[in-house]
Design an enzyme around this catalytic site. Structure first.
Site, PDB file in Angstrom:
ATOM      1  NE  ARG A   1      -3.660  -0.783  -5.804  1.00 27.57           N
ATOM      2  CZ  ARG A   1      -3.522   0.473  -6.162  1.00 27.57           C
ATOM      3  NH1 ARG A   1      -4.377   1.004  -7.032  1.00 27.57           N
ATOM      4  NH2 ARG A   1      -2.563   1.220  -5.694  1.00 27.57           N
TER       5      ARG A   1
ATOM      6  CB  THR B   1      -0.825  -5.718 -13.502  1.00 25.51           C
ATOM      7  OG1 THR B   1      -1.309  -6.343 -12.296  1.00 25.51           O
ATOM      8  CG2 THR B   1       0.257  -6.601 -14.105  1.00 25.51           C
TER       9      THR B   1
ATOM     10  CG  ASP C   1      -0.705   0.617   1.603  1.00 30.36           C
ATOM     11  OD1 ASP C   1      -0.279  -0.032   0.641  1.00 30.36           O
ATOM     12  OD2 ASP C   1      -1.523   0.150   2.437  1.00 30.36           O
TER      13      ASP C   1
ATOM     14  CG  ASP D   1       1.588  -0.633   4.387  1.00 29.43           C
ATOM     15  OD1 ASP D   1       1.445  -1.820   4.769  1.00 29.43           O
ATOM     16  OD2 ASP D   1       2.163  -0.330   3.321  1.00 29.43           O
TER      17      ASP D   1
HETATM   18  C1  PRP Z   1      -5.864  -1.081  -1.257  1.00 26.20           C
HETATM   19  C2  PRP Z   1      -7.230  -0.621  -0.788  1.00 26.20           C
HETATM   20  C3  PRP Z   1      -8.145  -1.224  -1.817  1.00 26.20           C
HETATM   21  C4  PRP Z   1      -7.323  -1.159  -3.075  1.00 26.20           C
HETATM   22  C5  PRP Z   1      -7.826  -0.009  -3.907  1.00 26.20           C
HETATM   23  O1  PRP Z   1      -5.616  -2.367  -0.889  1.00 26.20           O
HETATM   24  O2  PRP Z   1      -7.525  -0.985   0.531  1.00 26.20           O
HETATM   25  O3  PRP Z   1      -8.523  -2.567  -1.526  1.00 26.20           O
HETATM   26  O4  PRP Z   1      -5.976  -0.928  -2.674  1.00 26.20           O
HETATM   27  O5  PRP Z   1      -7.199   0.029  -5.122  1.00 26.20           O
HETATM   28  P1  PRP Z   1      -7.954  -0.220  -6.504  1.00 26.20           P
HETATM   29  O6  PRP Z   1      -9.191   0.612  -6.467  1.00 26.20           O
HETATM   30  O7  PRP Z   1      -6.958   0.298  -7.513  1.00 26.20           O
HETATM   31  O8  PRP Z   1      -8.210  -1.664  -6.657  1.00 26.20           O
HETATM   32  P2  PRP Z   1      -4.225  -3.107  -1.243  1.00 26.20           P
HETATM   33  O9  PRP Z   1      -4.335  -3.765  -2.579  1.00 26.20           O
HETATM   34  O10 PRP Z   1      -3.104  -2.146  -1.057  1.00 26.20           O
HETATM   35  O11 PRP Z   1      -4.165  -4.275  -0.205  1.00 26.20           O
HETATM   36  P3  PRP Z   1      -3.990  -4.215   1.392  1.00 26.20           P
HETATM   37  O12 PRP Z   1      -5.247  -3.593   1.964  1.00 26.20           O
HETATM   38  O13 PRP Z   1      -3.845  -5.645   1.781  1.00 26.20           O
HETATM   39  O14 PRP Z   1      -2.773  -3.386   1.708  1.00 26.20           O
HETATM   40  N1  URA Z   2      -4.674   1.809  -1.999  1.00 29.41           N
HETATM   41  C1  URA Z   2      -4.288   2.582  -0.963  1.00 29.41           C
HETATM   42  O1  URA Z   2      -4.183   2.117   0.180  1.00 29.41           O
HETATM   43  N2  URA Z   2      -3.995   3.870  -1.211  1.00 29.41           N
HETATM   44  C2  URA Z   2      -4.110   4.418  -2.431  1.00 29.41           C
HETATM   45  O2  URA Z   2      -3.844   5.628  -2.586  1.00 29.41           O
HETATM   46  C3  URA Z   2      -4.515   3.599  -3.501  1.00 29.41           C
HETATM   47  C4  URA Z   2      -4.796   2.295  -3.253  1.00 29.41           C
END
Ligand code: PRP
Ligand code: URA
Length: 213
Positions: free
Chosen positions: A108, A112, A204, A207
């Site tokens: 994400r 945005t 997160d 993480d």
């Molecule tokens: C997190 C999560 C989803 C997304 C959800 O991933 O694992 O993929 O956010 O958010 P949304 O419903 O608003 O799209 P992130 O974008 O943080 O990436 P990552 O898993 O690589 O940390």
């Molecule tokens: N992605 C995450 O990992 N945590 C949240 O709370 C939202 C998006």
């Protein structure tokens, strides 16, 4: 939140118990990973109640021969949304070790909140399989919707999306955009904060799973 015919929210006591540990900021990376895996296995048991391609097999018991319904060979594909979805794969492999795995990479944009796709590799023949699309977090719903769009473009017709924690905004978005996709969420949280994080949530997921922060 409205009731959607294509959404199941589990709120099962055993899963809720494990999610309480998952949320705790003191939970270690190792425990976090194990909990994600266990919760996914528990979810899968219910998710596969309907819509699984089956075959009939002849089985000889010590007493007689009978026809039995089994899950068809090669019927299921698991598609994690990277990174955090990776943590759910082993929870399904415990039940279906032969399931093929595709990967969709998305992150994400922090400003945005729009998902950006950076990787996609799907198994051959995925269009004929039951696709279990997995991501522990369903926040705005942007990542899930883009991943579903990608799978549909590849011809997938039988898609089930599994998330561990959902925000009402994200659940509604996926349910309304794709009424033909079954959405399974272990627990429904209150809301998103101004940065698009789920409250109370767990922070997160990527993480915490990989210990990157
Ligand atoms: C997190 C999560 C989803 C997304 C959800 O991933 O694992 O993929 O956010 O958010 P949304 O419903 O608003 O799209 P992130 O974008 O943080 O990436 P990552 O898993 O690589 O940390
Ligand atoms: N992605 C995450 O990992 N945590 C949240 O709370 C939202 C998006």
């Amino acid at each position: 939140m409205k009731n959607y015919p294509n959404v199941v929210i589990f709120e099962h006591p055993l899963i809720r118990h494990k999610i309480a540990h998952l949320r705790d900021e003191k939970t270690s990376t190792k425990e976090f990973r194990e909990l994600i895996e266990e919760i996914t296995t528990l979810m899968t048991y219910e998710v596969l109640r309907e819509g699984v391609p089956t075959a009939v097999k002849t089985v000889k018991t010590p007493l007689e021969t009978c026809e039995q319904t089994v899950v068809a060979d090669n019927a299921i594909a698991i598609v994690p949304i990277l990174r955090a979805g990776l943590g759910m794969v082993s929870g399904i492999h415990t039940l279906f070790p032969a399931a093929r795995v595709g990967h969709i990479g998305m992150y994400r944009d922090e400003e945005t909140l729009e998902p950006k796709e950076y990787y996609c590799k799907l198994p051959d023949g995925i269009e004929d399989k039951l696709v279990l699309l997995v991501d522990p977090m369903l926040a705005t719903g942007g990542s899930a919707c883009d991943a579903i769009a990608l799978l549909k473009k590849r011809g997938c017709k039988n898609i089930k999306f599994m998330a561990i924690i959902g925000a009402p905004e994200g659940v509604s978005k996926v349910a309304e955009t794709y009424p033909d996709v079954n959405v399974y969420v272990s627990t429904l949280d209150r809301q998103l904060n101004e940065n698009g994080y789920i409250l109370p949530g767990l922070g997160d997921a990527g993480d915490r799973l990989f210990g990157t922060k």
